[in-house]
Design an enzyme around this catalytic site. Sequence first.
Site, PDB file in Angstrom:
ATOM      1  CG  ASP A 195      36.513  19.922  79.867  1.00 37.75           C
ATOM      2  OD1 ASP A 195      36.499  21.010  79.276  1.00 37.75           O
ATOM      3  OD2 ASP A 195      36.396  18.815  79.291  1.00 37.75           O
ATOM      4  CG  ASP A 233      32.829  20.822  74.895  1.00 37.51           C
ATOM      5  OD1 ASP A 233      31.685  21.097  75.331  1.00 37.51           O
ATOM      6  OD2 ASP A 233      33.464  21.565  74.124  1.00 37.51           O
TER       7      ASP A 233
END
Length: 306
Positions: free
Chosen positions: A59, A61
């Site tokens: 991922d 963010d």
Amino acid sequence: MRRPPRPEAADRSELAGAAAAEAALRALPQPGSGGDSGRDTEPGEFPVPGDPLAAAFFDLDNTIMQGAAIFHLGRGLYKRKFFRKRELLRFAWQQAYFRLIGDEHAGHMQDAQDSALSIVRGHRVSELTSIAEEIYDENLAGRMWPGTRALAQAHLDAGQRVWLVTAAPVEMATIIARRLGLTGALGTVAESVAGTYTGRLVGEPLHGPAKAVAVRALAEAEGLDLSRCAAYSDSANDIPMLSMVGHPYAVNPDSRLRAHARRHGWRLRDYRTGRKTIRVGVPAAAGAGAAVGGAFAALALQRRRR
């Protein structure tokens, strides 16, 4: 006026995941330049060196970078007059409505997504890509967590492929992956025709279950064994993606993911050195990264004035 019927949520997730995998594979360089590290490692070390069936999915963010990439993308686009103030304010108002009222029925979510996508409609893909390169240099390059980058590098050094998986637009995600030396990126795909955005998404934002669909599609195309793969995220929204691999990691986790990881014996890593990361949530109607980021910028300015 009645709205035309929309695909079910599961169908939109399938479309979004398949589109993300297709875009990621299309952006890959031609084979022949990659390499096995050839380094000596201790038996049983993870990641396992030279395993052609293993890869890692990260991922973006708050996992690899501090904050939200589309916040900075939207702010940069607004600064460059990519869209008008009234478009930004309309979308920001709709997002505020969702947060205050919590109403996701009667077509309000569709209205917000349509409003967001109208901001990029008619713009060239090449225009957004060029601006995103500048924004990376201006605002993103210095926001990467060294600890998570080291984890990604460990997989690369072991001769494994490393992919970003993010709700940010695929154009932005691909730039970040390339600048970090990663294999590629899975991101939200906005529809374009002849290089111009139509104002529609392919499926939905690459968020939650859609990420798991994209990872599975990519694994099938690349001949990966998910039980030998790793995934890294900070958010409980990514539990579907984390649950499908053999080596899930909770990195800088939110409280729900931390509790889930502890219950299931997942590895935990926290690089925040005692302070919480500023989290900017992806709203339900996200997906046109430029518009969403712009709305984030507007809401951030409002918070500073209070």
